[in-house]
Design a protein around this motif. Structure first.
Motif, short mmCIF file in Angstrom:
data_model
loop_
_atom_site.label_atom_id
_atom_site.label_comp_id
_atom_site.label_asym_id
_atom_site.label_seq_id
_atom_site.Cartn_x
_atom_site.Cartn_y
_atom_site.Cartn_z
N VAL A 1 0.96 -1.22 -0.02
CA VAL A 1 0.04 -0.07 -0.24
C VAL A 1 1.02 1.20 -0.01
O VAL A 1 1.17 1.77 0.99
N LYS B 1 2.83 8.52 2.80
CA LYS B 1 2.02 9.65 3.69
C LYS B 1 2.08 9.27 5.04
O LYS B 1 2.65 10.05 5.83
N ALA B 2 1.91 7.92 5.41
CA ALA B 2 2.13 7.70 6.84
C ALA B 2 3.52 7.99 7.46
O ALA B 2 3.71 8.34 8.54
N ASN C 1 1.16 4.07 -1.73
CA ASN C 1 0.78 5.42 -1.32
C ASN C 1 0.53 5.93 -0.10
O ASN C 1 0.89 6.91 0.60
N SER C 2 -0.20 5.02 0.62
CA SER C 2 -0.42 5.45 2.11
C SER C 2 0.89 5.35 3.10
O SER C 2 0.93 5.92 4.05
#
Length: 211
Positions: free
Chosen positions: A39, A45-46, A41-42
DNA sequence: AATGGGCTCAACCGCGGTCGG
DNA sequence: TCCGACCGCGGTTGAGCCCAT
């Protein structure tokens, strides 16, 4: 590098491009060590990285992932690459899966910059086949006098050991880690020469975990 | 010592495939 | 079935290094 430096006003909002910094590498390694990959993309960001998920994935798979073998494509690997390329064409990821520790990007670059170029040169000189012979010099030949990479291929398939890592020196502080990581990412390449003295990303990994 | 061309490889781009809503 | 988000792959680019001149 023009794209690496962004103005401070842009830094907060825009995605970074260009070469990864040591800090970004450490953030990514640390995050994946704690949360696992996937995952992207997340994850980006995370983890607080101003990178696309795609960029994180690429960096991880081609550079930071443990078990990556870097530099010095062996003659056996070269024969295997040529053999598999003759079967599958430019299916680099598929070919890479047959070479433990090698990435599709590395194999693709290797093919384009060396094998493909040399093959073209050989063809221009009307000496097709000599490349195979020169590369595989010392390797066994089949009854036709041609190269028989199969034995080499099978031996390669058994070569699944991870790269050897010297832990003669382990860092004692975050400063050591960063200095060593910096050395790893900034040491000049040696054009195919022995780079055993380079820090592997597994070293960086183990340091992060120890940390 | 300077420099210009060649080479390498990390990273980006675009496209197609997959999956979930 | 459609659509958007995401992923993975192959092609391409360009910065930096090497080396011959």
């Amino acid at each position: 590098m023009g794209t690496e430096r962004l103005s401070s006003s842009q830094d907060d909002n825009e995605l970074r491009k260009g070469p990864w910094t040591m800090e970004e590498d450490l953030i990514l390694i640390n995050y994946i060590a704690n949360h696992g990959e996937g995952v992207w993309n997340s994850l980006a960001k995370a983890a607080g990285l101003k990178r696309t998920g795609k960029s994180c994935r690429l960096r991880w798979l081609n550079y930071l992932r443990p078990g990556i073998r870097r530099g010095n494509i062996t003659p056996e690997e070269q024969v295997l690459i040529m053999d598999l390329h003759s079967k599958w064409g430019n299916r680099w990821s598929k070919i890479a899966r047959q070479l433990p520790g090698r990435t599709d990007n590395e194999i693709k670059n290797y093919w384009r910059t060396r094998i493909h170029k040399h093959m073209k040169q050989q063809q221009e000189g009307d000496k097709v086949g000599e490349l195979m012979m020169s590369i595989a010099s010392g390797l066994e030949t089949n009854d036709d006098g041609g190269i028989s990479p199969c034995s080499q291929v099978s031996s390669i398939h058994n070569v699944t050991e991870p790269m050897e890592i010297s832990h003669d020196y382990l860092p004692s502080s975050q400063g050591d880690i960063e200095a060593m990581a910096y050395e790893h990412t900034t040491l000049p390449r040696e054009n195919g020469a022995n780079n055993d003295n380079y820090w592997s990303m597994e070293d960086l990994w183990s340091m992060q975990l120890l940390n």
